[in-house]
Design a protein around this motif. Structure first.
Motif, PDB file in Angstrom:
ATOM      1  N   VAL A   1       0.840  -1.168  -0.056  1.00 42.40           N
ATOM      2  CA  VAL A   1      -0.086   0.054  -0.057  1.00 42.40           C
ATOM      3  C   VAL A   1       0.887   1.035  -0.114  1.00 42.40           C
ATOM      4  O   VAL A   1       1.873   1.292   0.794  1.00 42.40           O
ATOM      5  CB  VAL A   1      -0.920   0.020   1.569  1.00 42.40           C
ATOM      6  N   LYS A   2       0.505   2.035  -0.836  1.00 38.81           N
ATOM      7  CA  LYS A   2       1.266   3.239  -1.070  1.00 38.81           C
ATOM      8  C   LYS A   2       0.318   4.689  -0.765  1.00 38.81           C
ATOM      9  O   LYS A   2      -0.438   4.668  -1.698  1.00 38.81           O
ATOM     10  CB  LYS A   2       2.127   3.601  -2.342  1.00 38.81           C
ATOM     11  N   TYR A   3       0.590   5.353   0.210  1.00 41.89           N
ATOM     12  CA  TYR A   3       0.111   6.732   0.491  1.00 41.89           C
ATOM     13  C   TYR A   3       0.617   7.551   0.023  1.00 41.89           C
ATOM     14  O   TYR A   3       1.970   7.643  -0.193  1.00 41.89           O
ATOM     15  CB  TYR A   3      -0.490   6.528   1.998  1.00 41.89           C
ATOM     16  N   SER A   4       0.448   8.799   0.081  1.00 38.22           N
ATOM     17  CA  SER A   4       0.916  10.045  -0.339  1.00 38.22           C
ATOM     18  C   SER A   4       2.248  10.137   0.686  1.00 38.22           C
ATOM     19  O   SER A   4       3.255  10.751  -0.118  1.00 38.22           O
ATOM     20  CB  SER A   4       0.125  11.200  -0.132  1.00 38.22           C
ATOM     21  N   ASP A   5       2.255  10.125   1.744  1.00 42.31           N
ATOM     22  CA  ASP A   5       3.404  10.213   2.482  1.00 42.31           C
ATOM     23  C   ASP A   5       4.044   8.953   3.282  1.00 42.31           C
ATOM     24  O   ASP A   5       4.908   9.042   4.231  1.00 42.31           O
ATOM     25  CB  ASP A   5       3.042  11.221   3.866  1.00 42.31           C
ATOM     26  N   SER A   6       3.376   7.703   2.998  1.00 40.82           N
ATOM     27  CA  SER A   6       3.880   6.622   3.626  1.00 40.82           C
ATOM     28  C   SER A   6       3.428   5.455   2.977  1.00 40.82           C
ATOM     29  O   SER A   6       2.952   5.252   1.754  1.00 40.82           O
ATOM     30  CB  SER A   6       3.172   6.257   5.068  1.00 40.82           C
ATOM     31  N   SER A   7       4.213   4.410   3.116  1.00 39.38           N
ATOM     32  CA  SER A   7       3.992   2.948   2.482  1.00 39.38           C
ATOM     33  C   SER A   7       4.081   1.717   3.560  1.00 39.38           C
ATOM     34  O   SER A   7       4.749   1.918   4.677  1.00 39.38           O
ATOM     35  CB  SER A   7       5.006   2.864   1.380  1.00 39.38           C
ATOM     36  N   ALA A   8       3.474   0.365   3.179  1.00 37.89           N
ATOM     37  CA  ALA A   8       3.437  -0.616   3.946  1.00 37.89           C
ATOM     38  C   ALA A   8       3.263  -1.764   3.174  1.00 37.89           C
ATOM     39  O   ALA A   8       2.924  -1.645   2.069  1.00 37.89           O
ATOM     40  CB  ALA A   8       2.408  -0.413   4.745  1.00 37.89           C
ATOM     41  N   TYR A   9       4.123  -2.770   3.617  1.00 34.08           N
ATOM     42  CA  TYR A   9       4.055  -4.042   3.026  1.00 34.08           C
ATOM     43  C   TYR A   9       3.655  -5.143   4.038  1.00 34.08           C
ATOM     44  O   TYR A   9       3.676  -4.833   5.510  1.00 34.08           O
ATOM     45  CB  TYR A   9       5.414  -4.763   2.852  1.00 34.08           C
ATOM     46  N   THR A  10       2.643  -5.884   3.562  1.00 32.76           N
ATOM     47  CA  THR A  10       1.870  -7.060   4.666  1.00 32.76           C
ATOM     48  C   THR A  10       1.834  -8.355   4.140  1.00 32.76           C
ATOM     49  O   THR A  10       1.733  -8.523   2.756  1.00 32.76           O
ATOM     50  CB  THR A  10       0.380  -6.603   4.737  1.00 32.76           C
ATOM     51  N   LEU A  11       2.516  -9.318   4.984  1.00 34.49           N
ATOM     52  CA  LEU A  11       2.460 -10.871   4.619  1.00 34.49           C
ATOM     53  C   LEU A  11       1.265 -11.160   5.616  1.00 34.49           C
ATOM     54  O   LEU A  11       1.327 -10.909   6.637  1.00 34.49           O
ATOM     55  CB  LEU A  11       3.702 -11.379   5.007  1.00 34.49           C
ATOM     56  N   PHE A  12       0.287 -11.950   4.862  1.00 35.92           N
ATOM     57  CA  PHE A  12      -0.864 -12.145   5.843  1.00 35.92           C
ATOM     58  C   PHE A  12      -1.369 -13.487   5.529  1.00 35.92           C
ATOM     59  O   PHE A  12      -1.243 -14.298   4.245  1.00 35.92           O
ATOM     60  CB  PHE A  12      -2.098 -11.234   5.363  1.00 35.92           C
ATOM     61  N   ALA A  13      -2.125 -14.036   6.211  1.00 39.78           N
ATOM     62  CA  ALA A  13      -2.879 -15.260   6.246  1.00 39.78           C
ATOM     63  C   ALA A  13      -4.356 -15.064   6.545  1.00 39.78           C
ATOM     64  O   ALA A  13      -4.829 -14.056   7.205  1.00 39.78           O
ATOM     65  CB  ALA A  13      -2.536 -16.356   7.453  1.00 39.78           C
TER      66      ALA A  13
END
Length: 193
Positions: A177-189
């Motif tokens: 996920v990429k927001y205007s001022d941040s980003s995040a990676y998620t590994l999920f089940a």
């Protein structure tokens, strides 16, 4: 991490068989790695849980809660982030569904340093749209766009890319996920019900 996500998405996009429409009934838990452009020293790590339930054939509701933090020497940053949504899904042929969602959420930060503790929070409304596609009976890819309207601070846009592999009722996946001022990676089940 970016390299692995590219390999996963590339291998999924090479599949050609199609399957039934993706489900909106699930619970999910994941490991998150997030960062903010204005807070470069911090590499926030934590967890995220999500749930979704179909209310009718077309309407569904979702909820998401995330908590991440990082400590550098005597400095600690914690983020708590949640969002609830109601959405409308529109199947498009075999294996593909589009949806639109109206969302409400809040993000809170707690910052601790030797001089004391500081916190702040802000809520927002947003509208989002997603496309989900089953490449095969077991493989799903998805993408989404979101427009957030904040009560304080700047409005933001975001995009979301993800893929998952289903093992009957269980699935594993990766999301960026990429927001205007941040980003995040998620590994999920995920458990589909």
């Amino acid at each position: 991490m970016k390299h692995y996500m590219g390999l996963i998405l590339g291998s999924l996009l090479s599949a050609s068989a199609m399957a039934d429409t993706p489900s909106y009934n699930f619970v999910q838990a994941g490991y998150v790695n997030a960062d903010y452009a204005d807070l470069q020293p911090f590499d926030l790590i934590g967890f995220e849980v999500q749930a979704s339930a179909a209310l009718t054939e077309a309407f569904f509701t979702t909820g998401r809660f995330r908590m991440v933090d990082d400590t550098i020497s005597a400095y600690k940053l914690e983020e708590t982030n949640w969002q609830v949504s109601i959405g409308y899904q529109m199947p498009y042929g075999k294996g593909t569904v589009f949806d639109v969602r109206v969302n409400y959420g809040d993000i809170a930060f707690d910052y601790t340093e030797p001089e004391g503790k500081f916190n702040d929070s802000a809520s927002h409304y947003s509208v989002s749209s997603h496309a989900r596609h089953m490449l095969t009976e077991d493989m799903e890819v998805y993408a989404g766009l979101e427009w957030q309207f904040w009560k304080k601070g700047s409005d933001q846009k975001a995009y979301r890319l993800g893929s998952m592999y289903n093992f009957s009722d269980l699935a594993v996946g990766v999301e960026y996920v990429k927001y205007s001022d941040s980003s995040a990676y998620t590994l999920f089940a995920r458990y589909n019900f």
